[in-house]
Design a protein around this motif. Structure first.
Motif, short mmCIF file in Angstrom:
data_model
loop_
_atom_site.label_atom_id
_atom_site.label_comp_id
_atom_site.label_asym_id
_atom_site.label_seq_id
_atom_site.Cartn_x
_atom_site.Cartn_y
_atom_site.Cartn_z
N ILE A 159 0.83 -1.21 0.00
CA ILE A 159 0.00 0.00 0.00
C ILE A 159 0.86 1.26 0.00
O ILE A 159 0.57 2.23 -0.70
N GLY A 160 1.93 1.24 0.78
CA GLY A 160 2.81 2.41 0.85
C GLY A 160 3.40 2.76 -0.50
O GLY A 160 3.44 3.93 -0.89
N ALA A 161 3.84 1.73 -1.24
CA ALA A 161 4.43 1.98 -2.56
C ALA A 161 3.38 2.49 -3.54
O ALA A 161 3.66 3.39 -4.34
N VAL A 162 2.18 1.93 -3.48
CA VAL A 162 1.11 2.37 -4.38
C VAL A 162 0.78 3.84 -4.13
O VAL A 162 0.63 4.63 -5.07
N ILE A 163 0.68 4.23 -2.87
CA ILE A 163 0.37 5.63 -2.53
C ILE A 163 1.51 6.56 -2.93
O ILE A 163 1.29 7.65 -3.48
N ALA A 164 2.75 6.12 -2.67
CA ALA A 164 3.91 6.95 -3.00
C ALA A 164 4.02 7.21 -4.49
O ALA A 164 4.40 8.30 -4.92
N GLN A 165 3.70 6.20 -5.30
CA GLN A 165 3.82 6.33 -6.74
C GLN A 165 2.61 7.00 -7.38
O GLN A 165 2.69 7.46 -8.52
N ASN A 166 1.48 7.06 -6.65
CA ASN A 166 0.25 7.62 -7.22
C ASN A 166 -0.39 8.62 -6.25
O ASN A 166 -1.61 8.67 -6.12
N TRP A 167 0.45 9.42 -5.61
CA TRP A 167 -0.05 10.34 -4.58
C TRP A 167 -0.98 11.40 -5.16
O TRP A 167 -1.90 11.88 -4.48
N THR A 168 -0.78 11.76 -6.44
CA THR A 168 -1.69 12.76 -7.03
C THR A 168 -3.11 12.22 -7.17
O THR A 168 -4.07 13.00 -7.18
N ALA A 169 -3.24 10.89 -7.27
CA ALA A 169 -4.58 10.29 -7.40
C ALA A 169 -5.38 10.44 -6.12
O ALA A 169 -6.61 10.33 -6.15
N ILE A 170 -4.71 10.67 -5.01
CA ILE A 170 -5.40 10.95 -3.74
C ILE A 170 -5.50 12.45 -3.50
O ILE A 170 -6.50 12.95 -3.00
N LEU A 171 -4.45 13.18 -3.90
CA LEU A 171 -4.42 14.62 -3.66
C LEU A 171 -5.48 15.36 -4.46
O LEU A 171 -6.18 16.23 -3.93
N VAL A 172 -5.64 15.02 -5.75
CA VAL A 172 -6.56 15.77 -6.62
C VAL A 172 -8.00 15.70 -6.13
O VAL A 172 -8.65 16.75 -5.97
N PRO A 173 -8.57 14.50 -5.88
CA PRO A 173 -9.95 14.50 -5.36
C PRO A 173 -10.07 15.15 -3.99
O PRO A 173 -11.10 15.76 -3.69
N THR A 174 -9.03 15.02 -3.17
CA THR A 174 -9.07 15.67 -1.86
C THR A 174 -9.16 17.18 -2.00
O THR A 174 -9.90 17.85 -1.26
N ILE A 175 -8.42 17.74 -2.95
CA ILE A 175 -8.48 19.19 -3.21
C ILE A 175 -9.88 19.58 -3.66
O ILE A 175 -10.43 20.60 -3.20
N TYR A 176 -10.47 18.81 -4.56
CA TYR A 176 -11.84 19.09 -4.99
C TYR A 176 -12.79 19.12 -3.81
O TYR A 176 -13.63 20.03 -3.68
#
Length: 305
Positions: A269-286
């Motif tokens: 999970i850590g590696a997936v989040i680290a490599q795709n952090w924008t996929a969590i950041l973008v909806p969070t910003i919205y």
């Protein structure tokens, strides 16, 4: 906060009693079962053992269902949150009581979040066991971890569209108008944005290099270097254009969850989040931006008689 919880409880109770909520939930469960059954049929027809890659294929199919249903759940819960109260004439009545505007909005947001978690959680708890029974398949710990982690981007996607539809609902007197605007936003990100990104990439790169005779286009390793480079540049441009799309970010994270790296067979999970952090950041910003804007506009607005 106690007043907000009172509002939230009423909102949850009203939605639990509504046929719309259970209709959406039933549709989602049906999509999970149908998609998993179609994947299982393909595996059986192709002679592949379901235990090998079955649930990763089911996961990708489930992610595709989430891409359409999660935004619809968010929109269904958000478009009438405030505009619906205005239409029914209950908003002024509620605000005439000892309750502040921010308490009302807090209650609506709290209820919407709980209902989204409830809808996605129930569909998962019912859909996956039914899939196991119908397909007579075993669920490994890694399969379960990947399926559970998929709930994170799905919930973020639903909350993104809830926040957008809530903002529109705050700024209109017609729930129907709020619904139309929210659906148009969903259509833009789901169908129009991919076409725009493909057009931009094609305009910048031009047509792809010609494929030599005898080369199998379905095997990337057999493609000539210039064509492989073209595809990498194409994906990079389309990904950059769609960086602002919550749907594209959901797909990016979902694909990463069900991709198995050669050096490991378990989910990191850590590696997936680290490599795709924008996929969590973008909806969070919205979510943060549209919730904050909803507060700003709603608190300052005066209801007309």
């Amino acid at each position: 906060m106690s007043k907000a919880w009172i509002v939230a409880k009423k909102e949850i109770k009203d939605n639990i009693k509504s046929a719309r909520f259970w209709g959406l939930l039933g549709l989602f469960i049906l999509l999970i079962i149908v998609s998993s059954y179609s994947v299982g049929f393909t595996f059986r027809f192709g002679g592949a053992a379901p235990a090998e890659r079955f649930f990763r294929s089911v996961g990708r199919s489930l992610a595709n269902s989430f891409q359409y249903i999660a935004p619809i759940i968010g929109i269904a819960l958000g478009f009438g949150a405030i505009a619906g109260e205005r239409e029914k004439g209950t908003l002024r009545l509620i605000l005439s009581r000892p309750i502040y505007r921010d308490d009302l909005l807090n209650g609506k947001i709290l209820a919407g979040t709980i209902l989204i978690l409830l809808a996605i959680g129930i569909s998962f708890v019912i859909g996956i066991p039914v899939t196991l029974v119908l397909q007579k398949a075993n669920l490994t710990g890694d399969d379960l971890a990947r399926l559970l982690f998929l709930l994170v981007p799905a919930i973020l996607l639903a909350l993104t569209y809830y926040a957008i539809s809530l903002f529109v609902s705050v700024n209109t007197t017609r729930s129907g108008y709020a619904l139309v605007v929210a659906v148009v936003v969903w259509i833009f990100f789901t169908f129009v944005m991919p076409l725009i990104s493909a057009f931009v990439a094609s305009s910048i790169l031009g047509p792809p290099p010609a494929l030599p005779t005898g080369i199998n286009a379905t095997r990337p390793a057999q493609l000539p270097p210039q064509l492989q480079q073209y595809e990498r540049n194409y994906r990079q441009i389309t990904g950059t254009v769609q960086l602002i799309s919550p749907n594209a970010q959901f797909n990016t994270l979902a694909n990463a969850i069900f991709t198995v790296q050669r050096q490991q067979s378990h989910l990191d999970i850590g590696a997936v989040i680290a490599q795709n952090w924008t996929a969590i950041l973008v909806p969070t910003i919205y979510i943060v931006v549209f919730v904050v804007l909803s507060y700003m506009f709603f608190v300052r607005r005066q209801e007309n008689k």
